[in-house]
Write a protein that holds these residues in place. Structure first.
Motif, PDB file in Angstrom:
ATOM      1  N   LYS A  71      -9.047  -7.425   2.193  1.00 58.64           N
ATOM      2  CA  LYS A  71      -8.510  -8.180   1.052  1.00 58.64           C
ATOM      3  C   LYS A  71      -6.980  -8.137   1.061  1.00 58.64           C
ATOM      4  O   LYS A  71      -6.315  -9.154   0.884  1.00 58.64           O
ATOM      5  CB  LYS A  71      -9.059  -7.590  -0.252  1.00 58.64           C
ATOM      6  CG  LYS A  71      -8.723  -8.406  -1.483  1.00 58.64           C
ATOM      7  CD  LYS A  71      -9.317  -7.771  -2.742  1.00 58.64           C
ATOM      8  CE  LYS A  71      -8.856  -8.527  -3.988  1.00 58.64           C
ATOM      9  NZ  LYS A  71      -9.271  -7.848  -5.222  1.00 58.64           N
ATOM     10  N   LYS A  72      -6.425  -6.937   1.296  1.00 59.31           N
ATOM     11  CA  LYS A  72      -4.966  -6.785   1.335  1.00 59.31           C
ATOM     12  C   LYS A  72      -4.368  -7.571   2.505  1.00 59.31           C
ATOM     13  O   LYS A  72      -3.309  -8.193   2.376  1.00 59.31           O
ATOM     14  CB  LYS A  72      -4.588  -5.304   1.473  1.00 59.31           C
ATOM     15  CG  LYS A  72      -4.843  -4.488   0.218  1.00 59.31           C
ATOM     16  CD  LYS A  72      -4.509  -3.028   0.480  1.00 59.31           C
ATOM     17  CE  LYS A  72      -4.926  -2.146  -0.684  1.00 59.31           C
ATOM     18  NZ  LYS A  72      -4.818  -0.705  -0.333  1.00 59.31           N
ATOM     19  N   ILE A  73      -5.055  -7.519   3.645  1.00 56.64           N
ATOM     20  CA  ILE A  73      -4.556  -8.218   4.836  1.00 56.64           C
ATOM     21  C   ILE A  73      -4.555  -9.726   4.604  1.00 56.64           C
ATOM     22  O   ILE A  73      -3.583 -10.415   4.912  1.00 56.64           O
ATOM     23  CB  ILE A  73      -5.399  -7.843   6.079  1.00 56.64           C
ATOM     24  CG1 ILE A  73      -5.097  -6.387   6.481  1.00 56.64           C
ATOM     25  CG2 ILE A  73      -5.116  -8.790   7.243  1.00 56.64           C
ATOM     26  CD1 ILE A  73      -6.019  -5.823   7.534  1.00 56.64           C
ATOM     27  N   LYS A  74      -5.644 -10.250   4.021  1.00 54.88           N
ATOM     28  CA  LYS A  74      -5.708 -11.695   3.757  1.00 54.88           C
ATOM     29  C   LYS A  74      -4.634 -12.123   2.750  1.00 54.88           C
ATOM     30  O   LYS A  74      -4.075 -13.214   2.854  1.00 54.88           O
ATOM     31  CB  LYS A  74      -7.102 -12.078   3.256  1.00 54.88           C
ATOM     32  CG  LYS A  74      -8.105 -12.237   4.392  1.00 54.88           C
ATOM     33  CD  LYS A  74      -9.420 -12.822   3.945  1.00 54.88           C
ATOM     34  CE  LYS A  74     -10.364 -11.761   3.486  1.00 54.88           C
ATOM     35  NZ  LYS A  74     -11.743 -12.237   3.295  1.00 54.88           N
ATOM     36  N   GLU A  75      -4.335 -11.244   1.787  1.00 53.66           N
ATOM     37  CA  GLU A  75      -3.277 -11.554   0.819  1.00 53.66           C
ATOM     38  C   GLU A  75      -1.928 -11.653   1.529  1.00 53.66           C
ATOM     39  O   GLU A  75      -1.074 -12.456   1.154  1.00 53.66           O
ATOM     40  CB  GLU A  75      -3.214 -10.468  -0.262  1.00 53.66           C
ATOM     41  CG  GLU A  75      -4.318 -10.584  -1.308  1.00 53.66           C
ATOM     42  CD  GLU A  75      -4.366  -9.390  -2.251  1.00 53.66           C
ATOM     43  OE1 GLU A  75      -3.502  -8.484  -2.116  1.00 53.66           O
ATOM     44  OE2 GLU A  75      -5.264  -9.344  -3.118  1.00 53.66           O
ATOM     45  N   LYS A  76      -1.765 -10.857   2.577  1.00 52.79           N
ATOM     46  CA  LYS A  76      -0.481 -10.844   3.280  1.00 52.79           C
ATOM     47  C   LYS A  76      -0.367 -11.958   4.323  1.00 52.79           C
ATOM     48  O   LYS A  76       0.665 -12.627   4.410  1.00 52.79           O
ATOM     49  CB  LYS A  76      -0.263  -9.489   3.967  1.00 52.79           C
ATOM     50  CG  LYS A  76       1.098  -9.410   4.642  1.00 52.79           C
ATOM     51  CD  LYS A  76       1.413  -8.059   5.206  1.00 52.79           C
ATOM     52  CE  LYS A  76       2.793  -8.110   5.861  1.00 52.79           C
ATOM     53  NZ  LYS A  76       3.095  -6.914   6.634  1.00 52.79           N
ATOM     54  N   ILE A  77      -1.420 -12.160   5.123  1.00 56.66           N
ATOM     55  CA  ILE A  77      -1.318 -13.129   6.227  1.00 56.66           C
ATOM     56  C   ILE A  77      -1.858 -14.514   5.862  1.00 56.66           C
ATOM     57  O   ILE A  77      -1.656 -15.476   6.600  1.00 56.66           O
ATOM     58  CB  ILE A  77      -2.019 -12.618   7.503  1.00 56.66           C
ATOM     59  CG1 ILE A  77      -3.547 -12.587   7.334  1.00 56.66           C
ATOM     60  CG2 ILE A  77      -1.480 -11.238   7.896  1.00 56.66           C
ATOM     61  CD1 ILE A  77      -4.314 -12.216   8.604  1.00 56.66           C
ATOM     62  N   GLY A  78      -2.564 -14.607   4.726  1.00 55.83           N
ATOM     63  CA  GLY A  78      -3.133 -15.891   4.306  1.00 55.83           C
ATOM     64  C   GLY A  78      -4.617 -15.977   4.626  1.00 55.83           C
ATOM     65  O   GLY A  78      -5.064 -15.469   5.658  1.00 55.83           O
ATOM     66  N   GLU A  79      -5.367 -16.605   3.734  1.00 55.39           N
ATOM     67  CA  GLU A  79      -6.822 -16.729   3.877  1.00 55.39           C
ATOM     68  C   GLU A  79      -7.220 -17.447   5.159  1.00 55.39           C
ATOM     69  O   GLU A  79      -8.265 -17.187   5.736  1.00 55.39           O
ATOM     70  CB  GLU A  79      -7.401 -17.496   2.673  1.00 55.39           C
ATOM     71  CG  GLU A  79      -7.385 -16.719   1.376  1.00 55.39           C
ATOM     72  CD  GLU A  79      -8.510 -15.717   1.250  1.00 55.39           C
ATOM     73  OE1 GLU A  79      -9.503 -15.831   1.998  1.00 55.39           O
ATOM     74  OE2 GLU A  79      -8.391 -14.813   0.407  1.00 55.39           O
ATOM     75  N   ASP A  80      -6.383 -18.399   5.601  1.00 55.67           N
ATOM     76  CA  ASP A  80      -6.748 -19.225   6.751  1.00 55.67           C
ATOM     77  C   ASP A  80      -6.176 -18.728   8.074  1.00 55.67           C
ATOM     78  O   ASP A  80      -6.401 -19.353   9.123  1.00 55.67           O
ATOM     79  CB  ASP A  80      -6.295 -20.676   6.507  1.00 55.67           C
ATOM     80  CG  ASP A  80      -7.036 -21.305   5.337  1.00 55.67           C
ATOM     81  OD1 ASP A  80      -8.229 -21.002   5.165  1.00 55.67           O
ATOM     82  OD2 ASP A  80      -6.413 -22.079   4.588  1.00 55.67           O
ATOM     83  N   ALA A  81      -5.436 -17.635   8.051  1.00 55.18           N
ATOM     84  CA  ALA A  81      -4.887 -17.096   9.304  1.00 55.18           C
ATOM     85  C   ALA A  81      -6.027 -16.674  10.224  1.00 55.18           C
ATOM     86  O   ALA A  81      -7.036 -16.130   9.780  1.00 55.18           O
ATOM     87  CB  ALA A  81      -3.975 -15.912   9.001  1.00 55.18           C
TER      88      ALA A  81
END
Length: 202
Positions: A71-81
């Motif tokens: 969740k933290k990673i997606k918040e940082k790199i973006g949901e679509d990364a």
């Protein structure tokens, strides 16, 4: 060699040779790799050694921690990364699906990070897919986890095509020690999770 160890129990894969001879040394339990998912496999081994409760508790805790990190990673790199897992072995590159070690289970199953479409098309079902070095760019996501064996020829990292990868130019290619990232047992999983938290969230 195994006889010399005087084991009380032998655990192995069902494809091993001389399983009948091993059974003469000690009770032998053989597992079929891939019959259950990677975390259930740990629980099954826990049952064999009378540690099912502890194994089940670890699995629940691990899934929670991995999901939170995701969740933290997606918040940082973006949901679509997108993230690609690749490996170099004997001058051949491999890309991986979501259940072939190398951190794939954590990234795709637990964290829910996205796989590039071309990787999904070629590697998801078989688990892995061999490619030539120069076409890595066609499969490389926004982030690349690159598994490397130190005793292999890794001179490709100096090649122009490699340096031209978007993930390399953006500092989004993370090299990992292939020997430490190869499997999906709890010790390896803990190491992989810590690595991803440090690299993605630094």
């Amino acid at each position: 060699k195994i006889l010399e160890l005087e084991p009380d129990l032998i655990i192995g894969l069902n494809g091993i040779e001389n399983a009948d001879k091993l059974a003469e040394i000690a009770p032998t339990v053989l597992f079929t790799y891939g019959k259950v998912d990677y975390l259930q496999q740990f629980i099954e081994i826990g049952k064999v050694v009378n540690k099912e409760k502890e194994a089940t508790a670890w699995v629940a805790d691990f899934k929670t921690r991995a999901a939170e990190a995701g969740k933290k990673i997606k918040e940082k790199i973006g949901e679509d990364a997108t993230v690609t897992v690749a490996e170099n072995f004997n001058k051949q590159f491999y890309i991986y699906g979501d259940n072939w070690g190398r951190g794939t289970e954590i990234l795709y199953q637990e964290m829910g990070l996205k796989m590039p479409e071309k990787v999904k098309e070629t590697a998801l079902e078989p688990g892995y897919y061999a490619i030539s070095q120069e076409v890595l760019g066609e499969y490389a996501g926004d982030y690349v986890i690159f598994s490397m064996f130190q005793d292999q020829d890794n001179s490709f990292t100096d090649a122009a095509w490699f340096k031209d990868l978007e993930a390399v130019k953006n500092g989004h290619l993370f090299e990992v020690n292939a020997n430490a990232f190869y499997f999906n047992d709890p010790i390896t999983l803990e190491h992989q999770l810590k690595f991803f938290e440090e690299k993605f969230l630094q």
